[in-house]
Design a protein around this motif. Structure first.
Motif, PDB file in Angstrom:
ATOM      1  N   ALA A 131       0.807  -1.229   0.000  1.00 46.21           N
ATOM      2  CA  ALA A 131       0.000   0.000   0.000  1.00 46.21           C
ATOM      3  C   ALA A 131       0.833   1.269   0.000  1.00 46.21           C
ATOM      4  CB  ALA A 131      -0.982   0.011   1.164  1.00 46.21           C
ATOM      5  N   TYR A 132       2.064   1.180  -0.531  1.00 43.42           N
ATOM      6  CA  TYR A 132       2.883   2.383  -0.694  1.00 43.42           C
ATOM      7  C   TYR A 132       2.921   2.758  -2.171  1.00 43.42           C
ATOM      8  CZ  TYR A 132       4.270   1.937   4.140  1.00 43.42           C
ATOM      9  OH  TYR A 132       4.238   1.871   5.507  1.00 43.42           O
ATOM     10  N   ASP A 133       2.900   4.045  -2.447  1.00 42.44           N
ATOM     11  CA  ASP A 133       2.825   4.525  -3.831  1.00 42.44           C
ATOM     12  C   ASP A 133       4.157   4.463  -4.565  1.00 42.44           C
ATOM     13  OD1 ASP A 133       0.136   5.087  -3.519  1.00 42.44           O
ATOM     14  OD2 ASP A 133       0.499   7.155  -2.886  1.00 42.44           O
ATOM     15  N   SER A 134       5.255   4.355  -3.807  1.00 42.86           N
ATOM     16  CA  SER A 134       6.562   4.372  -4.458  1.00 42.86           C
ATOM     17  C   SER A 134       7.570   3.577  -3.646  1.00 42.86           C
ATOM     18  CB  SER A 134       7.061   5.816  -4.613  1.00 42.86           C
ATOM     19  OG  SER A 134       7.328   6.385  -3.332  1.00 42.86           O
ATOM     20  N   HIS A 135       8.632   3.201  -4.327  1.00 40.44           N
ATOM     21  CA  HIS A 135       9.754   2.525  -3.679  1.00 40.44           C
ATOM     22  C   HIS A 135      10.322   3.394  -2.565  1.00 40.44           C
ATOM     23  CE1 HIS A 135      13.927   1.247  -3.128  1.00 40.44           C
ATOM     24  NE2 HIS A 135      13.629   0.087  -3.720  1.00 40.44           N
ATOM     25  N   GLU A 136      10.411   4.702  -2.828  1.00 37.60           N
ATOM     26  CA  GLU A 136      11.019   5.615  -1.855  1.00 37.60           C
ATOM     27  C   GLU A 136      10.183   5.705  -0.576  1.00 37.60           C
ATOM     28  OE1 GLU A 136      12.576   6.180  -5.762  1.00 37.60           O
ATOM     29  OE2 GLU A 136      10.481   6.300  -5.040  1.00 37.60           O
ATOM     30  N   ALA A 137       8.869   5.821  -0.728  1.00 36.20           N
ATOM     31  CA  ALA A 137       7.998   5.919   0.451  1.00 36.20           C
ATOM     32  C   ALA A 137       8.065   4.638   1.268  1.00 36.20           C
ATOM     33  CB  ALA A 137       6.564   6.201   0.024  1.00 36.20           C
ATOM     34  N   PHE A 138       8.077   3.500   0.588  1.00 34.26           N
ATOM     35  CA  PHE A 138       8.176   2.214   1.289  1.00 34.26           C
ATOM     36  C   PHE A 138       9.503   2.109   2.024  1.00 34.26           C
ATOM     37  CE2 PHE A 138       9.812  -2.200   0.996  1.00 34.26           C
ATOM     38  CZ  PHE A 138       8.956  -2.792   1.925  1.00 34.26           C
ATOM     39  N   THR A 139      10.589   2.513   1.362  1.00 30.45           N
ATOM     40  CA  THR A 139      11.910   2.429   1.993  1.00 30.45           C
ATOM     41  C   THR A 139      11.970   3.274   3.258  1.00 30.45           C
ATOM     42  OG1 THR A 139      13.020   1.976  -0.110  1.00 30.45           O
ATOM     43  CG2 THR A 139      14.374   2.883   1.661  1.00 30.45           C
ATOM     44  N   ARG A 140      11.411   4.476   3.214  1.00 28.11           N
ATOM     45  CA  ARG A 140      11.402   5.342   4.407  1.00 28.11           C
ATOM     46  C   ARG A 140      10.621   4.686   5.545  1.00 28.11           C
ATOM     47  NH1 ARG A 140      10.642   9.446   0.524  1.00 28.11           N
ATOM     48  NH2 ARG A 140       8.389   9.426   0.907  1.00 28.11           N
ATOM     49  N   ALA A 141       9.459   4.138   5.222  1.00 30.73           N
ATOM     50  CA  ALA A 141       8.630   3.521   6.256  1.00 30.73           C
ATOM     51  C   ALA A 141       9.292   2.263   6.807  1.00 30.73           C
ATOM     52  CB  ALA A 141       7.255   3.187   5.680  1.00 30.73           C
ATOM     53  N   PHE A 142       9.871   1.464   5.924  1.00 30.84           N
ATOM     54  CA  PHE A 142      10.521   0.222   6.363  1.00 30.84           C
ATOM     55  C   PHE A 142      11.716   0.525   7.269  1.00 30.84           C
ATOM     56  CE2 PHE A 142      13.147  -3.529   6.139  1.00 30.84           C
ATOM     57  CZ  PHE A 142      12.228  -4.583   6.087  1.00 30.84           C
ATOM     58  N   LYS A 143      12.518   1.513   6.870  1.00 29.48           N
ATOM     59  CA  LYS A 143      13.681   1.867   7.681  1.00 29.48           C
ATOM     60  C   LYS A 143      13.267   2.455   9.024  1.00 29.48           C
ATOM     61  CE  LYS A 143      18.244   3.955   7.389  1.00 29.48           C
ATOM     62  NZ  LYS A 143      19.211   4.665   6.518  1.00 29.48           N
ATOM     63  N   ALA A 144      12.176   3.229   9.036  1.00 32.99           N
ATOM     64  CA  ALA A 144      11.699   3.781  10.304  1.00 32.99           C
ATOM     65  C   ALA A 144      11.229   2.671  11.241  1.00 32.99           C
ATOM     66  CB  ALA A 144      10.561   4.759  10.047  1.00 32.99           C
ATOM     67  N   PHE A 191      12.176  -0.870  10.969  1.00 30.86           N
ATOM     68  CA  PHE A 191      13.180  -1.897  11.255  1.00 30.86           C
ATOM     69  C   PHE A 191      14.587  -1.346  11.456  1.00 30.86           C
ATOM     70  CE2 PHE A 191       9.856  -4.425   9.166  1.00 30.86           C
ATOM     71  CZ  PHE A 191       9.765  -5.499  10.035  1.00 30.86           C
ATOM     72  N   ASP A 192      14.763  -0.052  11.212  1.00 28.53           N
ATOM     73  CA  ASP A 192      16.056   0.604  11.409  1.00 28.53           C
ATOM     74  C   ASP A 192      17.092   0.189  10.367  1.00 28.53           C
ATOM     75  OD1 ASP A 192      17.282   2.617  12.836  1.00 28.53           O
ATOM     76  OD2 ASP A 192      18.332   1.249  14.182  1.00 28.53           O
ATOM     77  N   VAL A 193      16.663  -0.475   9.308  1.00 25.17           N
ATOM     78  CA  VAL A 193      17.553  -0.799   8.187  1.00 25.17           C
ATOM     79  C   VAL A 193      16.729  -0.650   6.911  1.00 25.17           C
ATOM     80  CG1 VAL A 193      19.036  -2.385   9.470  1.00 25.17           C
ATOM     81  CG2 VAL A 193      17.036  -3.273   8.239  1.00 25.17           C
ATOM     82  N   SER A 194      17.403  -0.510   5.777  1.00 26.23           N
ATOM     83  CA  SER A 194      16.701  -0.404   4.503  1.00 26.23           C
ATOM     84  C   SER A 194      16.193  -1.782   4.073  1.00 26.23           C
ATOM     85  CB  SER A 194      17.639   0.147   3.436  1.00 26.23           C
ATOM     86  OG  SER A 194      18.659  -0.800   3.163  1.00 26.23           O
ATOM     87  N   PRO A 195      15.214  -1.835   3.162  1.00 30.31           N
ATOM     88  CA  PRO A 195      14.756  -3.139   2.656  1.00 30.31           C
ATOM     89  C   PRO A 195      15.888  -3.952   2.033  1.00 30.31           C
ATOM     90  CG  PRO A 195      13.201  -1.419   2.057  1.00 30.31           C
ATOM     91  CD  PRO A 195      14.401  -0.727   2.642  1.00 30.31           C
ATOM     92  N   SER A 196      16.780  -3.306   1.286  1.00 33.40           N
ATOM     93  CA  SER A 196      17.871  -4.050   0.653  1.00 33.40           C
ATOM     94  C   SER A 196      18.824  -4.632   1.688  1.00 33.40           C
ATOM     95  CB  SER A 196      18.634  -3.149  -0.323  1.00 33.40           C
ATOM     96  OG  SER A 196      19.150  -2.005   0.350  1.00 33.40           O
ATOM     97  N   ALA A 197      19.094  -3.889   2.765  1.00 32.38           N
ATOM     98  CA  ALA A 197      19.966  -4.401   3.823  1.00 32.38           C
ATOM     99  C   ALA A 197      19.299  -5.567   4.547  1.00 32.38           C
ATOM    100  CB  ALA A 197      20.305  -3.277   4.804  1.00 32.38           C
ATOM    101  N   TYR A 198      17.989  -5.485   4.718  1.00 32.27           N
ATOM    102  CA  TYR A 198      17.251  -6.581   5.368  1.00 32.27           C
ATOM    103  C   TYR A 198      17.330  -7.846   4.513  1.00 32.27           C
ATOM    104  CZ  TYR A 198      13.494  -8.765   8.079  1.00 32.27           C
ATOM    105  OH  TYR A 198      12.764  -9.602   8.899  1.00 32.27           O
ATOM    106  N   ARG A 199      17.122  -7.681   3.198  1.00 29.19           N
ATOM    107  CA  ARG A 199      17.186  -8.835   2.299  1.00 29.19           C
ATOM    108  C   ARG A 199      18.593  -9.414   2.257  1.00 29.19           C
ATOM    109  NH1 ARG A 199      14.205  -8.497  -3.311  1.00 29.19           N
ATOM    110  NH2 ARG A 199      12.693  -9.799  -2.181  1.00 29.19           N
ATOM    111  N   GLU A 200      19.606  -8.565   2.262  1.00 24.37           N
ATOM    112  CA  GLU A 200      20.986  -9.046   2.230  1.00 24.37           C
ATOM    113  C   GLU A 200      21.308  -9.835   3.493  1.00 24.37           C
ATOM    114  OE1 GLU A 200      24.795  -9.772   0.855  1.00 24.37           O
ATOM    115  OE2 GLU A 200      22.984  -9.075  -0.179  1.00 24.37           O
ATOM    116  N   ALA A 201      20.835  -9.378   4.637  1.00 25.96           N
ATOM    117  CA  ALA A 201      21.060 -10.112   5.882  1.00 25.96           C
ATOM    118  C   ALA A 201      20.419 -11.493   5.813  1.00 25.96           C
ATOM    119  CB  ALA A 201      20.500  -9.323   7.068  1.00 25.96           C
ATOM    120  N   ALA A 202      19.217 -11.580   5.237  1.00 21.45           N
ATOM    121  CA  ALA A 202      18.538 -12.870   5.113  1.00 21.45           C
ATOM    122  C   ALA A 202      19.310 -13.797   4.179  1.00 21.45           C
ATOM    123  CB  ALA A 202      17.118 -12.652   4.593  1.00 21.45           C
ATOM    124  N   ARG A 203      19.816 -13.275   3.074  1.00 29.55           N
ATOM    125  CA  ARG A 203      20.544 -14.100   2.107  1.00 29.55           C
ATOM    126  C   ARG A 203      21.839 -14.646   2.702  1.00 29.55           C
ATOM    127  NH1 ARG A 203      19.744 -10.275  -3.298  1.00 29.55           N
ATOM    128  NH2 ARG A 203      17.682 -11.095  -3.892  1.00 29.55           N
TER     129      ARG A 203
END
Length: 287
Positions: free
Chosen positions: A84-97, A99-111
């Motif tokens: 329900a986010y209109d853009s990658h940027e808005a989602f990234t801001r919300a996700f980082k707020a 989880f305290d990390v960016s979505p890409s950093a979260y995915r990299e940690a999982a990998r």
């Protein structure tokens, strides 16, 4: 039994929200599932769950997004739009707020098999840490003069100035007058520019409307009442506690009329920490 009934009704709402995160039903539909009026439902939900409807849905969507990031190869943009986010940027801001990390950093940690970051904010807890002596009172029909304010509650000063400027020369500001705010809308639900608030002053019979000042009756039934102590900025939490914690204890349900506040002391001469506000929630008749 009343507390169990409240919980079962809110559980129906939670199940509906959790099963429809991609297209949440309307507030009216969710309130209907719980058999509450939309006006007071949001405060009952916040008091019992510990976060607002919007915050609850936002958190579940972000936590689901984290699972998709960790377990799938879906592009981040697709996950963002599906959350329900209109853009990658808005989602990234919300996700980082959250989880305290960016979505890409979260995915990299999982990998890499590293411990996945967790939300640094403590989990929500139901209201109840406010000491509140709530009780049921009968509030008789009371005549008030009022001036309507539409907009954020914080901007209601002009309405009070108009009301007091009208009442002062008429001798209506004596110690017998009670100063009341009628709150028609919940700021967590209604857009700020559409919030309705009536600045009110009790008046004797025979006083008539004039210019921007109207006359109306309030009250006339049972209300749940509690004293809020401290700044007005904390009133929302007190309302949530009264609706979601104390009403189940009192075995009563909120009614359809607006809530109101009686301001015991003057904010112009009282430090915010010493302000006293009686809050009143209308109740449905006993079954």
């Amino acid at each position: 039994m009343a507390r169990d009934d409240y919980r079962q009704r809110i559980n129906r709402v939670l199940a509906c929200m959790e099963g429809n995160l991609d297209a949440l039903p309307s507030l009216e539909h969710l309130a209907g599932l719980a058999h509450y009026s939309p006006h007071h439902f949001h405060r009952v939900f916040t008091g019992m769950v510990g976060e607002s409807l919007a915050a609850y849905a936002r958190r579940l969507r972000l936590e689901r997004a984290a699972m998709f990031l960790a377990r799938t190869a879906r592009p981040v943009t697709d996950i963002a739009l599906g959350s329900a986010y209109d853009s990658h940027e808005a989602f990234t801001r919300a996700f980082k707020a959250h989880f305290d990390v960016s979505p890409s950093a979260y995915r990299e940690a999982a990998r890499r098999g590293l411990p996945l970051p967790k939300c640094p904010v403590p989990p929500p807890t139901p209201q109840g840490d406010i000491a509140m002596d709530a009780k049921i009172v009968f509030f008789p029909v009371t005549k008030v003069a009022y001036v309507r304010h539409v907009g954020p509650y914080a901007g209601c000063h002009a309405a009070w100035e108009t009301l007091c400027g009208w009442a002062g020369p008429k001798g209506l500001l004596g110690p017998q007058a009670r100063v009341i705010g009628v709150c028609h809308d919940d700021p967590e639900v209604t857009p700020p520019e559409k919030i309705r608030y009536d600045a009110c002053l009790t008046v004797p019979e025979g006083v008539t409307a004039e210019g921007p000042v109207g006359i109306m009756d309030i009250g006339g039934g049972d209300y749940a009442m509690a004293l809020h102590e401290g700044p007005y900025s904390g009133l929302h939490q007190s309302y949530a506690t009264l609706c979601g914690v104390e009403l189940p204890k009192l075995s009563r349900e909120p009614g359809y009329a607006p809530s109101f506040e009686i301001y015991v002391n003057d904010p112009a001469t009282t430090p915010p920490k010493d302000l006293r506000t009686e809050i009143y929630i209308p109740l449905l008749p006993k079954a």
